[in-house]
Design an enzyme around this catalytic site. Structure first.
Site, PDB file in Angstrom:
ATOM      1  N   HIS A   1       0.838  -1.209   0.000  1.00  0.00           N
ATOM      2  CA  HIS A   1       0.000   0.000   0.000  1.00  0.00           C
ATOM      3  C   HIS A   1       0.873   1.260   0.000  1.00  0.00           C
ATOM      4  O   HIS A   1       0.573   2.235  -0.677  1.00  0.00           O
ATOM      5  CB  HIS A   1      -0.888   0.049   1.248  1.00  0.00           C
ATOM      6  CG  HIS A   1      -1.929  -1.016   1.314  1.00  0.00           C
ATOM      7  ND1 HIS A   1      -1.877  -2.057   2.206  1.00  0.00           N
ATOM      8  CD2 HIS A   1      -3.086  -1.188   0.612  1.00  0.00           C
ATOM      9  CE1 HIS A   1      -2.941  -2.821   2.054  1.00  0.00           C
ATOM     10  NE2 HIS A   1      -3.688  -2.335   1.095  1.00  0.00           N
TER      11      HIS A   1
ATOM     12  N   ARG B   1      -4.167 -10.237   3.873  1.00  0.00           N
ATOM     13  CA  ARG B   1      -4.606 -11.555   4.367  1.00  0.00           C
ATOM     14  C   ARG B   1      -3.437 -12.478   4.705  1.00  0.00           C
ATOM     15  O   ARG B   1      -3.654 -13.530   5.311  1.00  0.00           O
ATOM     16  CB  ARG B   1      -5.562 -12.209   3.366  1.00  0.00           C
ATOM     17  CG  ARG B   1      -6.901 -11.472   3.298  1.00  0.00           C
ATOM     18  CD  ARG B   1      -7.970 -12.216   2.534  1.00  0.00           C
ATOM     19  NE  ARG B   1      -9.286 -11.619   2.721  1.00  0.00           N
ATOM     20  CZ  ARG B   1      -9.854 -10.744   1.881  1.00  0.00           C
ATOM     21  NH1 ARG B   1      -9.220 -10.343   0.793  1.00  0.00           N
ATOM     22  NH2 ARG B   1     -11.057 -10.257   2.142  1.00  0.00           N
TER      23      ARG B   1
END
Ligand code: PAF
Length: 281
Positions: A32, A187
């Site tokens: 990110h 995840r």
């Protein structure tokens, strides 16, 4: 970095400036931050602010999926965004984005959105497109950055922007990987230490598949089935391994630029990954 949680405060903070947006669901990692840095570089040319949104979007989760347990790490996310040079974080509570049941939704092109991820996660891309369009309407960015890690999502959003004539440039960010090759994902945090060691097998399977395709094997169905079987033998439950055309994820024709994509479950954690192949000469 300012942090706002309402549309009114967002508008006031932007004061008409056309930002570069990085939409996220939080629980940020280095992948990110690379997208934020890419947004920073792009914004630099126009002195636009960089905005990151943090919103876990219920609409893109099926009832049996991990919406309730999806990690919410707001303080840490804000510290990371600040460090990465983000100017503004937009973190609306759910009633701010969905003050009433969101019965008006975006239907993405079925040929693109109902295959691969869409086949195994029906409604996923409707949920993604609906929240992304809403974020676009609220932020009114000049550009938005999406990671290639979610390759199909990137293609679906590009199609939405193109077909709905949204005045937004979609920028694609390269996939960030750990040293062993595992694609960074929020995840990955669900994996046990043993599963984390095994998880790299997904990117290896894609690398092997990509090498076979690059070596001009074109019996793609066999290669896909072999890759899935290889994963099964290691204890994975693959949903798909596929060789597709990069631009629209259709089954490829000779000469197309290709991408190999996979989704597979390791224990209860579902991972996705992909690799683009250079166009054949
Ligand atoms: O890629 C994600 O994190 C999400 O799908 C997105 C684009 C932020 C929409 O909720």
């Amino acid at each position: 970095m300012d942090i706002v949680s309402t549309a009114a405060d967002l508008r006031a903070a932007l004061a008409g400036q056309r930002a570069v947006l990085v939409p996220t669901m939080g629980n940020l990692h280095a992948g990110h931050l690379a997208l934020v840095q890419q947004a920073r570089v792009h914004a630099g040319a126009t002195a636009a602010p960089v905005v990151a949104s943090i919103f876990v979007n219920r609409l893109q989760f099926a009832p049996h999926e991990d919406f309730d347990t999806y990690p919410r790490t707001f303080e840490r996310d804000c510290a990371m965004l600040r460090e990465a040079g983000c100017d503004l974080a937009f973190a609306p509570p759910e009633p701010e984005l969905y003050p009433e049941p969101q019965t008006c939704t975006v239907q993405p092109p079925p040929a693109l959105a109902d295959i691969l991820e869409g086949r195994f996660r029906p409604g996923f891309f409707t949920g993604v497109c609906t929240v992304v369009l809403k974020l676009f309407n609220l932020v009114q960015p000049q550009a938005a950055v999406f990671g290639k890690k979610d390759y199909q999502q990137l293609r679906v959003i590009q199609a939405m922007v193109r077909q709905l004539a949204l005045p937004i440039e979609v920028l694609a960010g390269e996939t960030a990987r750990d040293a062993d090759g595992l694609a960074l994902s929020s995840r990955n945090g669900y994996l046990t230490a043993e599963q984390r060691r095994e998880a790299v097998a997904l990117s290896r399977a894609l690398r092997d598949l990509a090498s076979a395709v690059a070596a001009r094997r074109s019996d793609w169905a066999t290669l896909e089935a072999d890759a899935m079987q290889g994963l099964r033998l290691r204890g994975w439950q693959p949903d798909y391994v596929a060789v597709r055309r990069q631009r629209d994820l259709a089954p490829p024709a000779p000469g197309d630029a290709l991408v190999v994509l996979a989704a597979a479950r390791l224990g209860s954690t579902r991972l996705i990954d992909n690799l683009e192949l250079a166009a054949a000469s």
